[in-house]
Scaffold this motif. Structure first.
Motif, PDB file in Angstrom:
ATOM      1  N   MET A   1     -20.806  59.821 -27.952  1.00  0.00           N
ATOM      2  CA  MET A   1     -19.703  58.856 -27.802  1.00  0.00           C
ATOM      3  C   MET A   1     -18.899  59.142 -26.543  1.00  0.00           C
ATOM      4  SD  MET A   1     -16.571  58.051 -30.425  1.00  0.00           S
ATOM      5  CE  MET A   1     -15.285  56.894 -29.991  1.00  0.00           C
ATOM      6  N   PHE A   2     -18.557  60.405 -26.334  1.00  0.00           N
ATOM      7  CA  PHE A   2     -17.763  60.794 -25.184  1.00  0.00           C
ATOM      8  C   PHE A   2     -18.599  61.585 -24.182  1.00  0.00           C
ATOM      9  CE2 PHE A   2     -14.220  60.537 -28.378  1.00  0.00           C
ATOM     10  CZ  PHE A   2     -13.570  59.469 -27.782  1.00  0.00           C
ATOM     11  N   SER A   3     -18.075  61.718 -22.961  1.00  0.00           N
ATOM     12  CA  SER A   3     -18.752  62.487 -21.921  1.00  0.00           C
ATOM     13  C   SER A   3     -18.729  63.973 -22.253  1.00  0.00           C
ATOM     14  CB  SER A   3     -18.055  62.261 -20.579  1.00  0.00           C
ATOM     15  OG  SER A   3     -16.755  62.836 -20.603  1.00  0.00           O
ATOM     16  N   LYS A   4     -19.530  64.750 -21.527  1.00  0.00           N
ATOM     17  CA  LYS A   4     -19.613  66.189 -21.749  1.00  0.00           C
ATOM     18  C   LYS A   4     -18.264  66.860 -21.504  1.00  0.00           C
ATOM     19  CE  LYS A   4     -22.262  70.255 -20.276  1.00  0.00           C
ATOM     20  NZ  LYS A   4     -23.345  70.750 -19.380  1.00  0.00           N
ATOM     21  N   LEU A   5     -17.569  66.454 -20.438  1.00  0.00           N
ATOM     22  CA  LEU A   5     -16.263  67.047 -20.143  1.00  0.00           C
ATOM     23  C   LEU A   5     -15.240  66.702 -21.217  1.00  0.00           C
ATOM     24  CD1 LEU A   5     -15.890  66.539 -16.279  1.00  0.00           C
ATOM     25  CD2 LEU A   5     -16.244  68.692 -17.513  1.00  0.00           C
ATOM     26  N   ARG A   6     -15.292  65.472 -21.680  1.00  0.00           N
ATOM     27  CA  ARG A   6     -14.342  65.045 -22.726  1.00  0.00           C
ATOM     28  C   ARG A   6     -14.587  65.819 -24.018  1.00  0.00           C
ATOM     29  NH1 ARG A   6     -11.976  63.908 -26.559  1.00  0.00           N
ATOM     30  NH2 ARG A   6     -10.760  62.048 -27.101  1.00  0.00           N
ATOM     31  N   LYS A   7     -15.851  66.040 -24.351  1.00  0.00           N
ATOM     32  CA  LYS A   7     -16.185  66.809 -25.554  1.00  0.00           C
ATOM     33  C   LYS A   7     -15.747  68.264 -25.422  1.00  0.00           C
ATOM     34  CE  LYS A   7     -20.197  64.040 -27.002  1.00  0.00           C
ATOM     35  NZ  LYS A   7     -21.675  64.026 -27.167  1.00  0.00           N
ATOM     36  N   ALA A  46      -6.390  77.506 -38.607  1.00  0.00           N
ATOM     37  CA  ALA A  46      -7.783  77.037 -38.576  1.00  0.00           C
ATOM     38  C   ALA A  46      -7.875  75.602 -39.085  1.00  0.00           C
ATOM     39  CB  ALA A  46      -8.667  77.955 -39.406  1.00  0.00           C
ATOM     40  N   GLY A  47      -7.203  75.327 -40.206  1.00  0.00           N
ATOM     41  CA  GLY A  47      -7.232  73.979 -40.763  1.00  0.00           C
ATOM     42  C   GLY A  47      -6.542  72.973 -39.863  1.00  0.00           C
ATOM     43  N   ASN A  48      -5.437  73.375 -39.270  1.00  0.00           N
ATOM     44  CA  ASN A  48      -4.699  72.467 -38.380  1.00  0.00           C
ATOM     45  C   ASN A  48      -5.492  72.165 -37.115  1.00  0.00           C
ATOM     46  OD1 ASN A  48      -2.391  72.166 -40.020  1.00  0.00           O
ATOM     47  ND2 ASN A  48      -1.584  74.135 -39.318  1.00  0.00           N
ATOM     48  N   LEU A  49      -6.190  73.168 -36.593  1.00  0.00           N
ATOM     49  CA  LEU A  49      -7.015  72.942 -35.404  1.00  0.00           C
ATOM     50  C   LEU A  49      -8.205  72.043 -35.720  1.00  0.00           C
ATOM     51  CD1 LEU A  49      -7.015  76.488 -33.735  1.00  0.00           C
ATOM     52  CD2 LEU A  49      -5.823  74.443 -32.942  1.00  0.00           C
ATOM     53  N   ARG A  50      -8.761  72.205 -36.919  1.00  0.00           N
ATOM     54  CA  ARG A  50      -9.860  71.321 -37.319  1.00  0.00           C
ATOM     55  C   ARG A  50      -9.397  69.880 -37.412  1.00  0.00           C
ATOM     56  NH1 ARG A  50     -11.323  75.643 -40.797  1.00  0.00           N
ATOM     57  NH2 ARG A  50     -10.223  74.643 -42.522  1.00  0.00           N
ATOM     58  N   SER A  51      -8.154  69.687 -37.859  1.00  0.00           N
ATOM     59  CA  SER A  51      -7.605  68.335 -37.949  1.00  0.00           C
ATOM     60  C   SER A  51      -7.469  67.717 -36.558  1.00  0.00           C
ATOM     61  CB  SER A  51      -6.235  68.378 -38.643  1.00  0.00           C
ATOM     62  OG  SER A  51      -5.621  67.104 -38.627  1.00  0.00           O
ATOM     63  N   ILE A  52      -6.960  68.500 -35.603  1.00  0.00           N
ATOM     64  CA  ILE A  52      -6.836  68.018 -34.221  1.00  0.00           C
ATOM     65  C   ILE A  52      -8.215  67.699 -33.661  1.00  0.00           C
ATOM     66  CG2 ILE A  52      -6.187  68.675 -31.866  1.00  0.00           C
ATOM     67  CD1 ILE A  52      -3.961  70.387 -33.065  1.00  0.00           C
ATOM     68  N   GLN A  53      -9.152  68.610 -33.888  1.00  0.00           N
ATOM     69  CA  GLN A  53     -10.521  68.424 -33.384  1.00  0.00           C
ATOM     70  C   GLN A  53     -11.144  67.149 -33.943  1.00  0.00           C
ATOM     71  OE1 GLN A  53     -13.543  71.174 -34.840  1.00  0.00           O
ATOM     72  NE2 GLN A  53     -14.350  71.374 -32.748  1.00  0.00           N
ATOM     73  N   SER A  54     -10.934  66.898 -35.215  1.00  0.00           N
ATOM     74  CA  SER A  54     -11.497  65.711 -35.850  1.00  0.00           C
ATOM     75  C   SER A  54     -10.951  64.434 -35.221  1.00  0.00           C
ATOM     76  CB  SER A  54     -11.191  65.740 -37.352  1.00  0.00           C
ATOM     77  OG  SER A  54     -11.648  64.555 -37.977  1.00  0.00           O
ATOM     78  N   ARG A  55      -9.648  64.389 -34.996  1.00  0.00           N
ATOM     79  CA  ARG A  55      -9.039  63.192 -34.408  1.00  0.00           C
ATOM     80  C   ARG A  55      -9.455  63.007 -32.950  1.00  0.00           C
ATOM     81  NH1 ARG A  55      -3.191  64.561 -35.375  1.00  0.00           N
ATOM     82  NH2 ARG A  55      -3.985  66.481 -36.299  1.00  0.00           N
ATOM     83  N   SER A  57     -12.329  64.001 -31.656  1.00  0.00           N
ATOM     84  CA  SER A  57     -13.733  63.593 -31.646  1.00  0.00           C
ATOM     85  C   SER A  57     -13.910  62.135 -32.057  1.00  0.00           C
ATOM     86  CB  SER A  57     -14.550  64.502 -32.570  1.00  0.00           C
ATOM     87  OG  SER A  57     -14.128  64.364 -33.910  1.00  0.00           O
ATOM     88  N   ARG A  58     -12.982  61.618 -32.864  1.00  0.00           N
ATOM     89  CA  ARG A  58     -13.054  60.209 -33.274  1.00  0.00           C
ATOM     90  C   ARG A  58     -12.304  59.287 -32.314  1.00  0.00           C
ATOM     91  NH1 ARG A  58     -11.233  62.278 -38.238  1.00  0.00           N
ATOM     92  NH2 ARG A  58      -9.363  61.008 -38.013  1.00  0.00           N
TER      93      ARG A  58
END
Length: 438
Positions: A1-7, A46-55, A57-58
């Motif tokens: 979905m996103f470029s390599k740099l964005r990921k 860890a949970g808070n960072l996963r939440s940021i990562q999820s948003r 990535s979407r």
């Protein structure tokens, strides 16, 4: 979905690294709101960072609105100047993502020269200098001071120091973003970057006469955003190059810089050149913080809160006064609270004697480590003596209050837990039945 740099921005290891930096800076913030946000995030990082990562990535992460904080500027004597430093405080999540974006940008080959310039030291936490004696890597203020000392060692005999007025408020976002866009050629990362450096304030109406000084339009970037020092470096790349041509050196730390030259004439000429170069960006030097003309290195001078004089590198007088005042503030607040016990007031545990001394010990340790590279041991001993004197007076007040308290309450000023006063849900011992046979 996103470029390599964005990921790369929402890669787990990158977000973790960004969080560590934000945590390190935020836990000692002067803002209670910032410190509380750090504490809340720390409950489940860890949970808070996963939440940021999820948003991220979407593509649903929202930087949200920031809060403007007009910090009054003071002159060399500590008196208010009537001017402000427009600090922008974004949400903790936004600051983590801004830092994560910076981590990616500074590793892009086309942008590395802006991040790793040998003449700019502030805000990017990259190694800029190495202590030849110890072999230790240096960055930030220690690296800048070491660079100044190195130039003196190479023959610089005259200096001129200066401060750029309203530096961050003068950086054109679109101009700098255009340079980055041409360098990285990545629309996905650029879209995220532009969101990260835009400023929308939730409390704009409360800022009153200062609202126009905050960077809510194209001109100006947020002081407090991890990306802002890089944007400043990009804008002033030509300035840094021109100021370091020939036999002069210009060491810059974000909006502060110092010129080192072999002669007074050369130093003054370079100071005049700096004014001309900065005019191109509608920037000027702060008269109250800038040298009118060069002066000899053999005379004491200050740079970045450090006093440098022949043989000595030490915290500037203003830094020492501020530190001792902060110690007095803590002791006086505790003394007032402890004295209140004599009038039946309840003591805040944070203001009890043990908690206060522990907090002050942390302040002393932190201040000392901040100036680890300073060499005036006698000055530090003098500061120690003043701290001990203040603590001695404080302990005297504690002792006086303790002796005046009713019997059984002498422990209260210490802040120790009283076992006899703890809430309990005790078991009842069973009644023995009279019919039990013997």
């Amino acid at each position: 979905m996103f470029s390599k740099l964005r990921k790369a921005v929402h890669k787990s290891s990158n977000l973790e690294d960004a969080w560590r930096v934000i945590y390190r800076n935020g836990k000692s913030s002067n803002s209670e709101d910032v410190r509380q946000a750090i504490e809340r995030f720390s409950e489940d990082p860890a949970g808070n960072l996963r939440s940021i990562q999820s948003r991220l990535s979407r593509g649903t992460f929202d930087f949200g609105k920031a809060r403007g904080a007009p910090i009054l500027k003071r002159d060399g004597k500590g008196k208010p100047t009537g001017k402000i430093r427009p600090i922008v405080i974004a949400s903790l999540e936004a600051r983590i993502v801004q830092r994560a974006i910076l981590n990616v940008l500074v590793e892009i080959p086309a942008l590395k020269p802006f991040a790793n310039t040998p003449f700019s030291f502030g805000g990017l936490r990259r190694v800029r200098n190495r202590d030849e004696t110890t072999g230790d890597d240096l960055s930030a203020v220690p690296a800048a001071i070491k660079a100044v000392l190195d130039e003196i060692g190479r023959g610089a005999r005259w200096i001129a120091a200066a401060d750029i007025t309203g530096f961050f408020t003068k950086i054109p976002k679109s101009t700098v973003a255009g340079i980055i866009r041409d360098a990285i050629k990545d629309d996905d990362l650029m879209a995220l970057l532009e969101d990260a450096i835009s400023v929308e304030l939730a409390n704009l109406s409360e800022l009153q006469k200062f609202r126009d000084q905050f960077p809510i339009e194209d001109i100006g970037v947020a002081q407090g955003n991890s990306l802002s020092p890089l944007l400043g470096n990009i804008l002033l790349a030509a300035f840094d190059k021109a100021m370091n041509e020939g036999d002069c050196r210009c060491i810059r730390y974000i909006d502060d810089f110092i010129i080192l030259a072999p002669t007074k004439k050369a130093a003054n000429a370079r100071l005049k050149k700096a004014k001309g170069l900065l005019e191109e960006f509608d920037m000027e030097l702060a008269p109250e913080k800038s040298s009118r003309e060069a002066h000899e290195v053999s005379k004491s001078f200050e740079f970045l809160g450090i006093e440098i004089s022949p043989g000595f590198v030490r915290p500037a007088k203003r830094a020492r006064i501020k530190f001792l005042a902060s110690i007095d503030t803590q002791l006086n607040a505790s003394k007032t609270a402890i004295t209140g016990l004599r009038h039946g007031h309840k003591l805040d545990p944070k203001l009890a004697l043990i908690a206060t001394l522990k907090r002050i010990d942390g302040m002393i340790d932190g201040w000392g480590k901040h100036y680890w590279f300073c060499n005036d041991r006698q000055l530090f001993r003098a500061v120690d003596e003043k701290v001990r004197s203040a603590i001695g007076a404080y302990l005297g007040a504690y002792s006086d209050t303790r002796n005046r308290l009713p019997e059984g309450n002498e422990h209260l000023p210490l802040g120790l837990t009283a076992l006899g006063e703890m809430e309990r849900s005790p078991f009842a011992y069973p009644k023995l039945s009279s019919s039990v046979s013997t």
